[in-house]
Design a protein around this motif. Sequence first.
Motif, PDB file in Angstrom:
ATOM      1  N   ALA A  19       0.865  -1.176   0.000  1.00 54.48           N
ATOM      2  CA  ALA A  19       0.000   0.000   0.000  1.00 54.48           C
ATOM      3  C   ALA A  19       0.899   1.223   0.000  1.00 54.48           C
ATOM      4  O   ALA A  19       1.727   1.396   0.904  1.00 54.48           O
ATOM      5  N   ALA A  20       0.746   2.090  -1.010  1.00 51.32           N
ATOM      6  CA  ALA A  20       1.717   3.155  -1.194  1.00 51.32           C
ATOM      7  C   ALA A  20       1.043   4.442  -1.635  1.00 51.32           C
ATOM      8  O   ALA A  20      -0.176   4.496  -1.859  1.00 51.32           O
ATOM      9  N   GLU A  21       1.876   5.481  -1.766  1.00 50.23           N
ATOM     10  CA  GLU A  21       1.441   6.796  -2.252  1.00 50.23           C
ATOM     11  C   GLU A  21       2.395   7.225  -3.342  1.00 50.23           C
ATOM     12  O   GLU A  21       3.621   7.213  -3.176  1.00 50.23           O
ATOM     13  N   TYR A  22       1.812   7.591  -4.510  1.00 48.88           N
ATOM     14  CA  TYR A  22       2.620   8.001  -5.646  1.00 48.88           C
ATOM     15  C   TYR A  22       2.062   9.315  -6.186  1.00 48.88           C
ATOM     16  O   TYR A  22       0.928   9.369  -6.681  1.00 48.88           O
ATOM     17  N   LYS A  23       2.826  10.376  -6.068  1.00 53.34           N
ATOM     18  CA  LYS A  23       2.439  11.709  -6.542  1.00 53.34           C
ATOM     19  C   LYS A  23       1.072  12.130  -6.011  1.00 53.34           C
ATOM     20  O   LYS A  23       0.230  12.636  -6.742  1.00 53.34           O
ATOM     21  N   GLY A  24       0.863  11.888  -4.714  1.00 58.03           N
ATOM     22  CA  GLY A  24      -0.356  12.322  -4.053  1.00 58.03           C
ATOM     23  C   GLY A  24      -1.532  11.393  -4.192  1.00 58.03           C
ATOM     24  O   GLY A  24      -2.566  11.613  -3.551  1.00 58.03           O
ATOM     25  N   LYS A  25      -1.429  10.336  -5.004  1.00 57.70           N
ATOM     26  CA  LYS A  25      -2.525   9.394  -5.194  1.00 57.70           C
ATOM     27  C   LYS A  25      -2.141   8.031  -4.629  1.00 57.70           C
ATOM     28  O   LYS A  25      -0.973   7.713  -4.426  1.00 57.70           O
ATOM     29  N   GLY A  26      -3.161   7.216  -4.401  1.00 59.49           N
ATOM     30  CA  GLY A  26      -2.916   5.888  -3.873  1.00 59.49           C
ATOM     31  C   GLY A  26      -2.386   4.945  -4.936  1.00 59.49           C
ATOM     32  O   GLY A  26      -2.762   5.022  -6.109  1.00 59.49           O
ATOM     33  N   SER A  27      -1.502   4.048  -4.515  1.00 57.11           N
ATOM     34  CA  SER A  27      -0.899   3.081  -5.419  1.00 57.11           C
ATOM     35  C   SER A  27      -0.950   1.701  -4.763  1.00 57.11           C
ATOM     36  O   SER A  27      -0.345   1.492  -3.710  1.00 57.11           O
ATOM     37  N   LEU A  28      -1.696   0.784  -5.371  1.00 54.17           N
ATOM     38  CA  LEU A  28      -1.723  -0.609  -4.926  1.00 54.17           C
ATOM     39  C   LEU A  28      -0.739  -1.385  -5.792  1.00 54.17           C
ATOM     40  O   LEU A  28      -0.901  -1.458  -7.018  1.00 54.17           O
ATOM     41  N   GLU A  29       0.274  -1.977  -5.156  1.00 55.65           N
ATOM     42  CA  GLU A  29       1.366  -2.580  -5.906  1.00 55.65           C
ATOM     43  C   GLU A  29       1.504  -4.053  -5.549  1.00 55.65           C
ATOM     44  O   GLU A  29       1.420  -4.435  -4.380  1.00 55.65           O
ATOM     45  N   LEU A  30       1.710  -4.880  -6.594  1.00 58.00           N
ATOM     46  CA  LEU A  30       1.885  -6.318  -6.450  1.00 58.00           C
ATOM     47  C   LEU A  30       3.230  -6.689  -7.060  1.00 58.00           C
ATOM     48  O   LEU A  30       3.535  -6.293  -8.204  1.00 58.00           O
ATOM     49  N   TYR A  31       4.020  -7.462  -6.313  1.00 54.38           N
ATOM     50  CA  TYR A  31       5.330  -7.897  -6.784  1.00 54.38           C
ATOM     51  C   TYR A  31       5.409  -9.419  -6.672  1.00 54.38           C
ATOM     52  O   TYR A  31       5.338  -9.976  -5.576  1.00 54.38           O
ATOM     53  N   GLY A  32       5.532 -10.087  -7.819  1.00 49.04           N
ATOM     54  CA  GLY A  32       5.628 -11.538  -7.838  1.00 49.04           C
ATOM     55  C   GLY A  32       7.048 -12.002  -7.603  1.00 49.04           C
ATOM     56  O   GLY A  32       8.005 -11.445  -8.160  1.00 49.04           O
ATOM     57  N   LEU A  33       7.211 -13.014  -6.770  1.00 48.66           N
ATOM     58  CA  LEU A  33       8.506 -13.617  -6.476  1.00 48.66           C
ATOM     59  C   LEU A  33       8.438 -15.114  -6.817  1.00 48.66           C
ATOM     60  O   LEU A  33       7.358 -15.698  -6.825  1.00 48.66           O
ATOM     61  N   PRO A  34       9.572 -15.763  -7.112  1.00 44.15           N
ATOM     62  CA  PRO A  34      10.953 -15.275  -6.976  1.00 44.15           C
ATOM     63  C   PRO A  34      11.412 -14.379  -8.133  1.00 44.15           C
ATOM     64  O   PRO A  34      12.245 -13.516  -7.959  1.00 44.15           O
ATOM     65  N   ARG A  35      10.867 -14.582  -9.339  1.00 45.57           N
ATOM     66  CA  ARG A  35      11.203 -13.686 -10.440  1.00 45.57           C
ATOM     67  C   ARG A  35      10.296 -12.477 -10.349  1.00 45.57           C
ATOM     68  O   ARG A  35       9.071 -12.597 -10.449  1.00 45.57           O
ATOM     69  N   VAL A  36      10.889 -11.320 -10.153  1.00 49.85           N
ATOM     70  CA  VAL A  36      10.115 -10.120  -9.861  1.00 49.85           C
ATOM     71  C   VAL A  36       9.198  -9.786 -11.038  1.00 49.85           C
ATOM     72  O   VAL A  36       9.652  -9.580 -12.169  1.00 49.85           O
ATOM     73  N   GLN A  37       7.891  -9.771 -10.762  1.00 52.82           N
ATOM     74  CA  GLN A  37       6.884  -9.400 -11.752  1.00 52.82           C
ATOM     75  C   GLN A  37       6.014  -8.302 -11.137  1.00 52.82           C
ATOM     76  O   GLN A  37       5.061  -8.595 -10.424  1.00 52.82           O
ATOM     77  N   PRO A  38       6.329  -7.049 -11.400  1.00 57.92           N
ATOM     78  CA  PRO A  38       5.579  -5.971 -10.748  1.00 57.92           C
ATOM     79  C   PRO A  38       4.290  -5.624 -11.473  1.00 57.92           C
ATOM     80  O   PRO A  38       4.199  -5.705 -12.696  1.00 57.92           O
ATOM     81  N   TYR A  39       3.291  -5.256 -10.682  1.00 61.96           N
ATOM     82  CA  TYR A  39       2.065  -4.648 -11.209  1.00 61.96           C
ATOM     83  C   TYR A  39       1.685  -3.520 -10.265  1.00 61.96           C
ATOM     84  O   TYR A  39       1.593  -3.709  -9.048  1.00 61.96           O
ATOM     85  N   GLN A  40       1.459  -2.336 -10.816  1.00 59.12           N
ATOM     86  CA  GLN A  40       1.177  -1.148 -10.012  1.00 59.12           C
ATOM     87  C   GLN A  40      -0.112  -0.501 -10.499  1.00 59.12           C
ATOM     88  O   GLN A  40      -0.184  -0.043 -11.641  1.00 59.12           O
ATOM     89  N   ASN A  41      -1.109  -0.473  -9.631  1.00 59.03           N
ATOM     90  CA  ASN A  41      -2.374   0.188  -9.949  1.00 59.03           C
ATOM     91  C   ASN A  41      -2.342   1.595  -9.358  1.00 59.03           C
ATOM     92  O   ASN A  41      -2.615   1.785  -8.170  1.00 59.03           O
TER      93      ASN A  41
END
Length: 625
Positions: free
Chosen positions: A420-442
């Motif tokens: 759960a994050a904040e990016y440029k004042g808006k909310g960012s829901l981020e998913l990171y797949g392991l072991p091979r990093v597969q990012p998804y950022q909403n």
Amino acid sequence: MDRLPEEVVLHILAFLQVPDIVHLQAVSRRYLTLGRDNTLWKTECFEDSRAESLRRRNFLLGKQDARIAELRNAVTALPGPDLTAWDVSQLRGSPQPRTSDDPGAEARIQRARALANWEPGYPDERLDYYDEYVHRHAPVNVAWLDLPKAQASDKEEYRETTGCATLNDGDGHVNHIVAPLDDGSICIWDVSDRSTATAGGRGRLTAQSRSGLLTGLPLDEIAESHIMMTETGAVECVSIDNTRRRGYFAVQRSLHEVDVNTLQLVSTKNYPWPITALSEAQGTTPLTVGTNWTVHLHDPRDPAFTGSEPSTTGELIGGSTYSHATLAQPGPLSILHDPGHTQDPASIWVAGRFTSLLHYDRRFFPRLLGTIHSGARIAALSSLPYPIVPQSLDLIRNPETSISALAAARSAPGTTILAAAEYKGKGSLELYGLPRVQPYQNRQTASASKLLAVAPHGGRIVFSDGDGNLKWVERDGYSHVRTFNINDALPGGEQATLDASAYGIWSSTASEMPGQGDIVQKITPMHPVSTSSTAAGAREERQDVSQSNLLLWTGDGRLGVLGFGPGNPLGEDQWREKIAVGVEAESTEERAKGDAERQYGMAMRRALERNADEVRFVRGLGMMG
């Protein structure tokens, strides 16, 4: 009906409405079992899902008149990034690739693809889809735990909690909630489940330590204790070791170890900077402590911490007990151990006000093994013990993708880190797949304000934002399921909403005003998602429906249990029943007066909102001039 085979009865139930199926469960034990059939409720959940809505939309667009389709494409065919084959086919008005010339067979194939694409469960996971349907459609209720009253000399009527953690039993179910208060004391509440054999804990306060236990101040210095307990403002400041029955509480620069059974202080260790985050305590695994500028491993076997000679000659993990990792930027806010419990048991992930996830290994600590760049400032980390499914395997948006490819991706070993994050004042829901990093950022549809907490909840993901909202999305990270605002469930919430509306002329909406309403800082599932979890549980007695509740800790220091359905998530206790009887005994005049007050409050709220809209409109005209 009693003589019909189960397959025939289930086929009949498929034609009934949901309320009829629920009522049928009360007929007998047989119909209770059949009325909870997992496949039946999986279909009901799918019928109301975004994937099925999109499939029906595509079907209707395919039957649309060509002239209307041309007009639609002229409006919607605007340039945009990341267009898939399905997007291009829709924008150009060309038909989606067909898999069969038979319209009936084509419809069945597309429905099967949409169902496979939506299904939240993984091959080795057993989701209870009846529970899923309840969580997706039943009313949301929050039961607030009773906090101890403050002393008469204090301004506040009740004490505030400054953190929280759960105390689990042997099967991982939460039985108790442990929380420090702003007077330096520790409280424990019983929130065990209801079942056919037990009435459950009902949120009763079962134990409280003396005031000043965590601050070391005398009982009459409550104001000083309040300052010490709230100065740092750390969210992850409590960690409970369920095996050793020990609790770790961070207060400014001090880490206190407390015996949960006796609520007595065992030992204290001081750190060079204020503590901002604690990891989960897991038996003999060292606790990871994050301060403003450093990351430490705290091992309870450390003689410097216990104040006694070590009973064994074993070497402590991580080399020297006094080694630590120094951060280039301040502010770790969340520490995650071994995400998913399936990859690397020595793995440590640290995130916070800096823009990357830091990866450490306990065996090589304090050396940094790697980082994952996010670009956002992360407030909370959680994990899902299953792999992330790439967006390229979306069966609806990518017609060329096969169901077998999606099934193979779901069956592969892996873990997903939720952020759960904040990016440029808006909310960012981020998913990171392991072991091979597969990012998804909403970062488009998650929230207009900063995200504060995130957790897996059944077959969904739940997160909170700075506007007081709790939002549930599918495990893909963007398909919306439902939203609930915590201020609608606060005691006296209606009056608080009215007061906020009075100041609406100074903001675009009352909910966006800083300091108005409450927020959820921490979300803890009462039944965490794990690879060993089962649909019905391993106990002999039958549990109540929808016991997968959420523990909420708010910014105003409240503790609540969020559940689904018309009843109280914690059940009804004797004192609550007496209150209900007293309400029924009110006179007709008193009830009429209360109704009139509520109606007047709502009318004033609407009037103030209209006035605020008019003021904003006129102010905008002045700016244009």
